[in-house]
Design an enzyme around this catalytic site. Structure first.
Site, PDB file in Angstrom:
ATOM      1  N   ASN A 122     -40.829  54.518  23.291  1.00  0.00           N
ATOM      2  CA  ASN A 122     -39.719  53.716  22.795  1.00  0.00           C
ATOM      3  C   ASN A 122     -40.116  52.252  22.856  1.00  0.00           C
ATOM      4  O   ASN A 122     -40.290  51.706  23.952  1.00  0.00           O
ATOM      5  CB  ASN A 122     -38.454  53.949  23.634  1.00  0.00           C
ATOM      6  CG  ASN A 122     -37.799  55.283  23.328  1.00  0.00           C
ATOM      7  OD1 ASN A 122     -37.677  55.663  22.176  1.00  0.00           O
ATOM      8  ND2 ASN A 122     -37.392  56.003  24.359  1.00  0.00           N
ATOM      9  N   PRO A 123     -40.269  51.585  21.710  1.00  0.00           N
ATOM     10  CA  PRO A 123     -40.745  50.196  21.707  1.00  0.00           C
ATOM     11  C   PRO A 123     -39.625  49.196  21.976  1.00  0.00           C
ATOM     12  O   PRO A 123     -39.358  48.292  21.182  1.00  0.00           O
ATOM     13  CB  PRO A 123     -41.301  50.044  20.285  1.00  0.00           C
ATOM     14  CG  PRO A 123     -40.448  50.947  19.462  1.00  0.00           C
ATOM     15  CD  PRO A 123     -40.109  52.121  20.344  1.00  0.00           C
ATOM     16  N   ARG A 124     -38.955  49.376  23.090  1.00  0.00           N
ATOM     17  CA  ARG A 124     -37.814  48.511  23.423  1.00  0.00           C
ATOM     18  C   ARG A 124     -37.407  48.749  24.872  1.00  0.00           C
ATOM     19  O   ARG A 124     -37.891  49.680  25.524  1.00  0.00           O
ATOM     20  CB  ARG A 124     -36.624  48.851  22.514  1.00  0.00           C
ATOM     21  CG  ARG A 124     -36.230  50.335  22.609  1.00  0.00           C
ATOM     22  CD  ARG A 124     -35.032  50.660  21.750  1.00  0.00           C
ATOM     23  NE  ARG A 124     -34.750  52.095  21.736  1.00  0.00           N
ATOM     24  CZ  ARG A 124     -34.085  52.747  22.677  1.00  0.00           C
ATOM     25  NH1 ARG A 124     -33.626  52.086  23.736  1.00  0.00           N
ATOM     26  NH2 ARG A 124     -33.862  54.052  22.586  1.00  0.00           N
ATOM     27  N   LEU A 125     -36.507  47.911  25.339  1.00  0.00           N
ATOM     28  CA  LEU A 125     -35.853  48.196  26.606  1.00  0.00           C
ATOM     29  C   LEU A 125     -34.858  49.335  26.400  1.00  0.00           C
ATOM     30  O   LEU A 125     -34.314  49.498  25.309  1.00  0.00           O
ATOM     31  CB  LEU A 125     -35.102  46.968  27.114  1.00  0.00           C
ATOM     32  CG  LEU A 125     -35.942  45.805  27.630  1.00  0.00           C
ATOM     33  CD1 LEU A 125     -35.038  44.629  27.972  1.00  0.00           C
ATOM     34  CD2 LEU A 125     -36.742  46.215  28.844  1.00  0.00           C
TER      35      LEU A 125
END
Length: 228
Positions: free
Chosen positions: A65-68
């Site tokens: 997941n390229p996010r917080l």
């Protein structure tokens, strides 16, 4: 983080560090995540997820997941690293080894700018456990069916070992097209049992009034189950 406690593929509790995986396997998970992000030249905050087979002590890559993620405070609670601030500093071009929170995590002088070999340096031992519960507008008596309506008030008392975040204000509400989650509560302790008790205490002293339904009592029942 361990996010295994779910319903309909949606998380109920998140906790860290995972205690079901052996220390050696957990280290392999960390190194595999580092190799993956280095391989693709990833910059910024992200989450590598695995499926873990406890019987065989094997893990399998699920996704990056390229996010917080909404449960990122679990990681903050056991590392002391402010993840949104770190993400912004990386975006500003500050090297990861120069970010004070990262240097503190590795027990280094936060004002120094010496390099850190992240691929070989071991993480310091984790001294705490954090357990989190999602607060949603769902009806546990109808299979956690989403509800909508008005929220008159939320009474929640933060303490040193428990805290919470809520996305609705006074006399707010949840409309039918919104995501059902409107809050997140975290309990912290020196071990999993202490964090469980802290979260349970926070939930039992929480009161939500309005026309929506919420699963707080259901969450308390789960936390008191022997298998949890």
């Amino acid at each position: 983080r361990d996010c295994s406690t779910q319903r309909r593929f949606q998380k109920i509790f998140e906790e860290g560090p995972p205690i079901i995986a052996t220390a050696g396997t957990f280290k392999q998970m960390e190194r595999a995540a580092q190799r993956l992000t280095a391989l693709v030249g990833y910059r910024g905050a992200g989450t590598v997820e695995y499926l873990y087979n406890a019987e065989k002590d094997n893990f399998y890559f699920l996704e990056l997941n390229p996010r917080l993620q909404v449960e990122h405070p679990v990681t903050e609670g056991i590392t002391g690293v402010n993840l949104p601030a770190t993400q912004l500093q990386i975006a500003m071009g500050i090297p990861l080894a120069n970010i004070p929170d990262i240097r503190r995590f590795f027990d280094l002088d936060p004002l120094d700018t010496g390099s850190i070999d992240f691929m070989t340096s071991d993480y310091p031992p984790i001294q705490h456990h954090v357990l989190a519960a999602r607060i949603t507008a769902e009806n546990p008596d109808e299979g956690l069916k989403p509800t909508s309506g008005k929220i008159n008030s939320i009474r929640f008392l933060s303490a040193q070992n428990c805290w919470g975040y809520f996305s609705v204000g006074l006399n707010g509400g949840i409309h039918e097209f919104a995501d059902s989650q409107f809050g997140h509560v975290f309990g912290k302790g020196r071990n999993r049992e202490e964090s469980r008790k802290a979260l349970l205490f926070a939930l039992k002293n929480m009161d939500i009034s309005g026309t929506i339904r919420n699963p707080v009592s259901y969450l308390c029942e789960l936390l008191e189950r022997e298998d949890i």
